[in-house]
Design an enzyme around this catalytic site. Structure first.
Site, PDB file in Angstrom:
ATOM      1  N   SER A 118      31.782  15.152 -12.018  1.00 48.89           N
ATOM      2  CA  SER A 118      31.569  15.168 -10.576  1.00 48.89           C
ATOM      3  C   SER A 118      31.938  16.501  -9.947  1.00 48.89           C
ATOM      4  CB  SER A 118      32.378  14.050  -9.918  1.00 48.89           C
ATOM      5  OG  SER A 118      33.740  14.133 -10.303  1.00 48.89           O
ATOM      6  N   HIS A 139      24.952  13.788 -12.711  1.00 48.54           N
ATOM      7  CA  HIS A 139      26.028  13.168 -11.935  1.00 48.54           C
ATOM      8  C   HIS A 139      25.503  11.900 -11.280  1.00 48.54           C
ATOM      9  CE1 HIS A 139      28.959  13.389  -8.292  1.00 48.54           C
ATOM     10  NE2 HIS A 139      29.377  12.525  -9.207  1.00 48.54           N
ATOM     11  N   GLU A 151      22.589  13.553  -9.145  1.00 44.58           N
ATOM     12  CA  GLU A 151      22.637  15.010  -8.989  1.00 44.58           C
ATOM     13  C   GLU A 151      22.360  15.623 -10.349  1.00 44.58           C
ATOM     14  OE1 GLU A 151      25.479  17.188  -5.853  1.00 44.58           O
ATOM     15  OE2 GLU A 151      26.555  15.874  -7.201  1.00 44.58           O
ATOM     16  N   ASN A 189      30.208  16.271  -3.782  1.00 44.83           N
ATOM     17  CA  ASN A 189      31.663  16.316  -3.626  1.00 44.83           C
ATOM     18  C   ASN A 189      32.149  17.531  -2.850  1.00 44.83           C
ATOM     19  OD1 ASN A 189      32.651  13.883  -4.753  1.00 44.83           O
ATOM     20  ND2 ASN A 189      31.993  14.602  -6.751  1.00 44.83           N
TER      21      ASN A 189
END
Length: 296
Positions: A118, A139, A151, A189
Site C-alpha cells: 500500500s 494494490h 491501483e 494512501n
C-alpha cells in the site's frame, strides 16, 4: 495468466486468492503457517456463503471457487508454475525484499511479480530481482471481493507490456484498474493517510470525541465510514507504517504520525483486528463503542 500464486494468507491475501479463484484461475495460496492457510480457506468459504445467500453466485460457483485454490507452506513449491505471483505479506520493507529475492529465484522466467503493498516503493522491490521490467504493484482495496479499485503501480523499470497485461487482467476480475506512478503512498494512501492522521490529531488535541469526528466526516463529507473507524478497519499499525513511509519518502513534517497513533500501536491497540482501537470490537456485534480511553 492461468496459474496465480498468492503469498500471504491474511486478510488481503485470502481476498485476492478468492477473487482470482472465482474467475477460474488456478490459485496457489502460500503461507509459512498451515494454521493461517486453514483460517484463510474458512474465511473464503464464509464469504462465498454470504454471496450465495445474497444470490450473487450459485452454490456450484462456491464449490468451483474453492476447488480452484490449493495451499502450500513453501514459496519454492508454490511459485514454480506461476504465470503471476502476487505478494500480500505484512507491510514490512525487509520482509518484502526477502520474499521477492526468493520469488525471483524460484518462479519461471516469464512470470510477472506483483506486490499488494500500500505504500512501499515498487522500484526498490524490483531492484532486488533480475526482472525489474516484470515487477509491478497491484494494490487491491479491502475487502478485496467487494471493492472495485486496483491501483496498478509502475516501478521505474516496469515495462509497458507488463503494465498492459496487469491492467487487462484486473479488468477481467471485474475490477477497475487505475495506473499510477511509483512515489510514496501512490495516490490512495498519499491522500487518505494525512486525512486519517489529521483526524487523530483532532482527537489528540481535544477538539472533539471519536464519534463526533466520524459523524462530521460521514454526514458533512458523505464519507461512508468515518476516518477513525476506517483507521481501525485498516489497522493502526498499517496506518503508522504508511505514514512513516510518506515521512521518509518526502521528508516533510506534515506526514509525521500523531503521537497518539504511535502510543496506541505501541500499546497493541491496533483496531478491529486486536479488538480495540478508537472503538471496541466484539464478535458478532456491529455496534461501535468508543474505547474506554476515549469514552465520554
Amino acid at each position: 495468466m492461468k496459474n496465480i500464486s498468492v503469498i500471504g494468507a491474511g486478510t488481503m491475501g485470502n481476498g485476492i486468492a478468492h477473487v482470482f479463484a472465482q474467475h477460474q484461475h488456478q490459485v496457489t495460496l502460500i503461507d509459512v503457517s498451515a494454521a493461517a492457510l486453514e483460517k484463510a480457506l474458512a474465511t473464503i468459504s464464509n464469504n462465498l456463503d454470504r454471496m450465495v445467500k445474497k444470490e450473487t453466485i450459485q452454490p456450484a460457483d462456491k464449490e468451483r471457487t474453492l476447488a480452484n485454490i490449493h495451499t502450500v507452506t513453501s514459496i519454492e513449491e508454490g511459485v514454480k508454475n506461476a504465470d503471476l505471483v502476487v505478494e500480500a505479506a505484512t507491510e514490512n520493507v525487509g520482509l518484502k525484499l526477502k520474499i521477492f529475492q526468493e520469488i525471483d529465484g524460484f518462479a519461471p522466467a516469464k512470470a510477472i511479480l506483483a506486490t499488494n503493498t500500500s505504500s512501499i516503493s515498487i522500484t526498490q522491490i524490483a531492484a532486488v530481482t533480475k526482472r525489474a521490467s516484470q515487477v509491478i504493484g497491484m494494490h487491491f482495496m479491502n475487502p478485496v471481493p467487494v471493492m472495485k479499485l486496483v491501483e496498478v503501480i509502475r516501478g521505474f523499470d516496469t515495462s509497458d507490456d507488463t503494465t498492459r497485461i496487469i491492467m487487462e487482467l484486473s479488468q477481467s476480475l471485474g475490477k477497475i484498474p487505475v495506473e499510477v506512478n511509483d512515489y510514496p503512498g501512490f495516490v490512495a494512501n498519499r491522500i487518505l493517510m494525512p486525512m486519517i492522521n489529521e483526524a487523530i490529531y483532532t482527537l489528540y488535541e481535544g477538539v472533539a470525541g471519536v464519534t463526533e469526528i466520524d459523524t462530521v466526516m460521514k454526514l458533512g463529507m458523505a464519507h461512508p465510514m468515518g476516518p477513525l473507524q476506517l483507521a481501525d478497519f485498516i489497522g493502526l499499525d498499517v496506518c503508522l507504517s504508511i505514514l512513516r513511509v510518506l515521512q521518509a519518502g518526502f521528508g516533510q513534517p506534515k506526514y509525521a504520525p500523531c503521537p497518539l497513533l504511535v502510543n496506541m500501536v505501541t500499546a497493541g491497540k491496533l483496531g478491529a483486528k486486536s479488538g480495540e482501537g478508537f472503538y471496541q470490537y466484539s464478535t458478532g456485534s456491529k455496534e461501535l463503542i468508543p474505547a474506554p480511553k476515549f469514552a465520554r
